[in-house]
Design an enzyme around this catalytic site. Structure first.
Site, PDB file in Angstrom:
ATOM      1  N   HIS A  22     -20.727  13.737 -49.819  1.00 26.59           N
ATOM      2  CA  HIS A  22     -21.802  14.421 -49.039  1.00 26.59           C
ATOM      3  C   HIS A  22     -21.395  16.016 -49.716  1.00 26.59           C
ATOM      4  O   HIS A  22     -20.531  16.260 -50.268  1.00 26.59           O
ATOM      5  CB  HIS A  22     -21.756  14.457 -47.520  1.00 26.59           C
ATOM      6  CG  HIS A  22     -20.476  14.415 -47.031  1.00 26.59           C
ATOM      7  ND1 HIS A  22     -19.782  15.774 -46.961  1.00 26.59           N
ATOM      8  CD2 HIS A  22     -19.464  13.571 -46.250  1.00 26.59           C
ATOM      9  CE1 HIS A  22     -18.393  15.412 -46.526  1.00 26.59           C
ATOM     10  NE2 HIS A  22     -18.587  14.367 -45.894  1.00 26.59           N
ATOM     11  N   HIS A  25     -17.859  17.215 -49.655  1.00 25.52           N
ATOM     12  CA  HIS A  25     -16.979  16.838 -50.875  1.00 25.52           C
ATOM     13  C   HIS A  25     -17.453  17.808 -52.204  1.00 25.52           C
ATOM     14  O   HIS A  25     -16.794  18.366 -52.948  1.00 25.52           O
ATOM     15  CB  HIS A  25     -17.115  15.419 -51.238  1.00 25.52           C
ATOM     16  CG  HIS A  25     -16.946  14.419 -50.152  1.00 25.52           C
ATOM     17  ND1 HIS A  25     -17.977  13.829 -49.607  1.00 25.52           N
ATOM     18  CD2 HIS A  25     -15.797  14.298 -49.803  1.00 25.52           C
ATOM     19  CE1 HIS A  25     -17.070  13.075 -48.694  1.00 25.52           C
ATOM     20  NE2 HIS A  25     -16.046  13.389 -48.861  1.00 25.52           N
ATOM     21  N   CYS A 131      -7.365   5.937 -34.759  1.00 24.83           N
ATOM     22  CA  CYS A 131      -8.635   6.183 -35.006  1.00 24.83           C
ATOM     23  C   CYS A 131      -8.866   5.767 -36.504  1.00 24.83           C
ATOM     24  O   CYS A 131      -8.166   6.242 -37.583  1.00 24.83           O
ATOM     25  CB  CYS A 131      -8.941   7.727 -35.117  1.00 24.83           C
ATOM     26  SG  CYS A 131     -10.356   8.096 -35.709  1.00 24.83           S
ATOM     27  N   CYS A 134     -10.128   8.759 -39.076  1.00 23.71           N
ATOM     28  CA  CYS A 134      -9.000   9.368 -39.521  1.00 23.71           C
ATOM     29  C   CYS A 134      -7.760   8.818 -40.115  1.00 23.71           C
ATOM     30  O   CYS A 134      -7.087   9.120 -40.846  1.00 23.71           O
ATOM     31  CB  CYS A 134      -8.182  10.160 -38.314  1.00 23.71           C
ATOM     32  SG  CYS A 134      -9.429  11.461 -37.653  1.00 23.71           S
ATOM     33  N   CYS A 148     -11.419  10.568 -30.225  1.00 21.04           N
ATOM     34  CA  CYS A 148     -11.028  11.263 -31.416  1.00 21.04           C
ATOM     35  C   CYS A 148     -11.753  12.462 -31.676  1.00 21.04           C
ATOM     36  O   CYS A 148     -12.890  12.714 -31.526  1.00 21.04           O
ATOM     37  CB  CYS A 148     -11.213  10.446 -32.868  1.00 21.04           C
ATOM     38  SG  CYS A 148     -10.990  11.405 -34.292  1.00 21.04           S
ATOM     39  N   HIS A 151     -13.896  12.576 -34.915  1.00 23.07           N
ATOM     40  CA  HIS A 151     -15.242  11.823 -34.924  1.00 23.07           C
ATOM     41  C   HIS A 151     -15.770  11.372 -33.737  1.00 23.07           C
ATOM     42  O   HIS A 151     -16.999  10.881 -33.534  1.00 23.07           O
ATOM     43  CB  HIS A 151     -14.613  10.292 -35.538  1.00 23.07           C
ATOM     44  CG  HIS A 151     -14.076  10.541 -36.881  1.00 23.07           C
ATOM     45  ND1 HIS A 151     -12.832  10.876 -37.181  1.00 23.07           N
ATOM     46  CD2 HIS A 151     -14.864  10.396 -38.237  1.00 23.07           C
ATOM     47  CE1 HIS A 151     -12.755  10.660 -38.573  1.00 23.07           C
ATOM     48  NE2 HIS A 151     -13.902  10.618 -39.118  1.00 23.07           N
ATOM     49  N   LYS A 305     -20.335  19.242 -38.069  1.00 26.07           N
ATOM     50  CA  LYS A 305     -19.729  18.937 -39.283  1.00 26.07           C
ATOM     51  C   LYS A 305     -20.648  17.736 -40.016  1.00 26.07           C
ATOM     52  O   LYS A 305     -20.989  16.633 -39.459  1.00 26.07           O
ATOM     53  CB  LYS A 305     -18.383  18.422 -39.097  1.00 26.07           C
ATOM     54  CG  LYS A 305     -17.491  17.927 -40.413  1.00 26.07           C
ATOM     55  CD  LYS A 305     -16.455  16.821 -40.010  1.00 26.07           C
ATOM     56  CE  LYS A 305     -15.899  16.447 -41.506  1.00 26.07           C
ATOM     57  NZ  LYS A 305     -14.601  15.597 -41.149  1.00 26.07           N
ATOM     58  N   LYS A 308     -20.335  11.433 -43.330  1.00 24.81           N
ATOM     59  CA  LYS A 308     -20.943  10.126 -43.543  1.00 24.81           C
ATOM     60  C   LYS A 308     -21.069   9.416 -42.177  1.00 24.81           C
ATOM     61  O   LYS A 308     -22.398   8.836 -41.963  1.00 24.81           O
ATOM     62  CB  LYS A 308     -20.179   9.237 -44.350  1.00 24.81           C
ATOM     63  CG  LYS A 308     -19.872   9.844 -45.750  1.00 24.81           C
ATOM     64  CD  LYS A 308     -19.021   8.508 -46.770  1.00 24.81           C
ATOM     65  CE  LYS A 308     -17.554   8.484 -46.235  1.00 24.81           C
ATOM     66  NZ  LYS A 308     -16.855   9.759 -46.704  1.00 24.81           N
TER      67      LYS A 308
END
Length: 528
Positions: A22, A25, A131, A134, A148, A151, A305, A308
């Site tokens: 995404h 990256h 998690c 992570c 988490c 996430h 954020k 994915k």
């Protein structure tokens, strides 16, 4: 005799490949590539490495959901990441796929065994909150609930017998190295963050998982096939496995042991692993530490954020195709904050392209070429005596280079791009003030001088922009007739040659960029 170039080793983090890439990256690739190109331009011998983090539980689960094998899933998604690098004109020298690269398997085992010989690996029963996103255990007191923070998902309770790494032995030493900048962390806020964590004490951490929970996916623990090596111990080893640690060859000696700078560029969410766990592993194994961690923020959409798992990833390759590679790179470096979170905006990308690349840079090049064809028979003129304004503009180009050097060294790529933008704006103001197109300007020598100064300013601009929009910088040099032999890392980079013809090419940045927000449909367009 010329001294050998100082060796630098620069890496990005290696990405989980449970899904395609995404915009986050893409940001990391572009930031790292700009730094690498800047250092190569400065005369350093730079090796640039990335890869994919294959051996994770999240890849196992994603493969199961997709009805395929982990090996097929990670191979397919690794291809998407390599396609992203190609689309962004990223100059990787190596790309390590941790599940498929034979160098990596050998290096992970060698690193484990080195830590084992140091007495830093032991086995014990463990129960904790985990998690999968992570791939991280959370200790007592780290969270206010069982969710988490990265996430926003409930943690899983995991109980099993694992191998542990004695990180507690190295916490004080790592804190000392970071405090004294032997391991330099930029920005300062991230340095403060990890110093605070280390000040509370570095705990030992689990470095294996049961083969059953990992569904047999991962690197087996040496001598214990019922356990696989924890994905982070495995993944961090990619930085040395790609250089041939444990498999011989000169790359490891030159770019790790002998490097002047060993730089990891990472996102803020994995700071702990790179600034605490990785140094501890290296100290245990008797290997040199990285001496620089450059930590960027997240790309967000409406403050959230992009990821994915959040469903906001969109099709980054389609965004790059719609905007053009260099327009996308320019936006990422010029407008997305280097070290803080920043919202991606398709409308701002388009506006920036039109205002700075098309109206300022592209238009300056285009109209100067037209004047050279009209007034100077299409060749670079011989300048006369420089007046105060002429010399001031060229001096500003030299000052912009110096300030840009400082910005790159400080990991402030926004400022590095701003120096280029400000200088191009200065050049536009200069040509507007001199107005060599006016009929009243009859002194041929003065017209020659003004046009030469503008062309030389464009040469300066190409230098400033080369790490940021490399293909466009090359095209500017092509149009200026700059010999390729003069485009290296020399003080006279791109020196103009009077009498050389100006090359005719289509406009660099036509106003056709129309990029959709992440996840939305993208209107057809094809800029240069």
């Amino acid at each position: 005799m010329k001294s050998p170039a100082a060796a630098h080793f620069v890496t990005t983090a290696i990405a989980y490949v449970n899904g395609p890439p995404h915009i986050g990256h893409a940001q990391e690739y572009v930031l790292a590539d700009a730094i690498v190109r800047y250092r190569r331009r400065s005369g350093h011998d730079v090796r640039f490495q990335s890869g994919t983090d294959d051996n994770s539980l999240k890849s196992v689960r994603a493969a199961a959901l997709a009805g395929t094998t982990p090996a097929d899933l990670v191979a397919r998604n690794a291809g998407h990441f390599q396609a992203l690098a190609a689309a962004l004109n990223v100059s990787f020298d190596d790309f390590v796929k941790t599940s498929a690269d034979p160098r990596h398997f050998v290096a992970v085992h060698a690193l484990w065994q080195a830590c084992e010989r140091a007495g830093d690996i032991y086995r014990r029963h463990y129960r904790g909150l985990y998690c999968v996103g992570c791939e991280q255990f959370f200790g007592d007191g780290e969270l206010t609930d069982n969710v988490c923070p990265e996430h926003a998902l409930p943690l899983e309770t995991v109980e099993e017998e694992n191998y542990f790494f004695r990180a507690s032995r190295y916490g004080a030493r790592i804190r000392e190295l970071i405090a004294g900048d032997a391991l330099c962390i930029r920005p300062q806020t991230r340095k403060n963050e990890i110093l605070a964590l280390l000040g509370r004490g570095l705990n030992d951490f689990s470095i294996s998982r049961s083969r059953a929970r990992a569904h047999g996916w991962g690197v087996p623990v040496p001598g214990d096939p019922e356990q696989v090596i924890y994905v982070w111990f495995d993944a961090l080893a990619n930085y040395v496995s790609g250089l041939g640690y444990a498999t011989g060859g000169s790359l490891f000696e030159r770019y790790w042991h002998g490097a002047a700078r060993r730089t990891h560029l990472i996102g803020k969410g994995i700071l702990r692993f790179h600034a605490a766990y990785w140094p501890a592993i290296l100290l245990s194994a008797g290997l040199p530490l990285p001496n620089e961690l450059l930590v960027h923020g997240y790309v967000t959409e409406n403050g959230k954020k992009v990821s994915k798992s959040s469903g906001t990833a969109g099709d980054v390759l389609e965004s790059i195709r719609a905007s053009g590679t260099d327009a996308f790179r320019y936006y990422v470096i010029r407008q997305l904050h280097t070290t803080s979170d920043a919202d991606f905006s398709a409308s701002r990308l388009t506006a920036l392209h039109d205002a700075e690349l098309a109206d300022q840079l592209g238009n300056l090049l285009c109209r100067t070429q037209a004047l050279v064809r009209k007034r100077c028979a299409g060749v670079i003129p011989v300048p006369g005596t420089l007046q105060v304004g002429d010399a001031e503009l060229l001096a500003r180009g030299d000052h912009a280079r110096s300030r840009q050097d400082a910005a790159f060294d400080a990991f402030d790529l926004n400022a590095a791009a701003a120096e280029a933008a400000a200088f191009v704006a200065d050049a536009n103001r200069y040509i507007a003030a001199q107005a060599p197109w006016r009929e009243a300007v009859t002194a041929r020598r003065r017209v020659d001088t003004v046009l030469y100064v503008v062309l030389d300013a464009l040469r300066h601009a190409a230098w400033l922009l080369a790490p940021i929009i490399p293909a466009s910088a090359e095209r500017i040099c092509d149009q200026l007739g700059v010999p390729r032999s003069l485009r290296g890392s020399t003080p006279n980079w791109g020196r103009l040659v009077s009498g050389a013809p100006i090359a005719l090419q289509p406009p660099l940045f036509p106003k056709e960029v129309r990029v959709s927000e992440p996840g939305a449909a993208t209107a057809p367009s094809r800029p240069a």
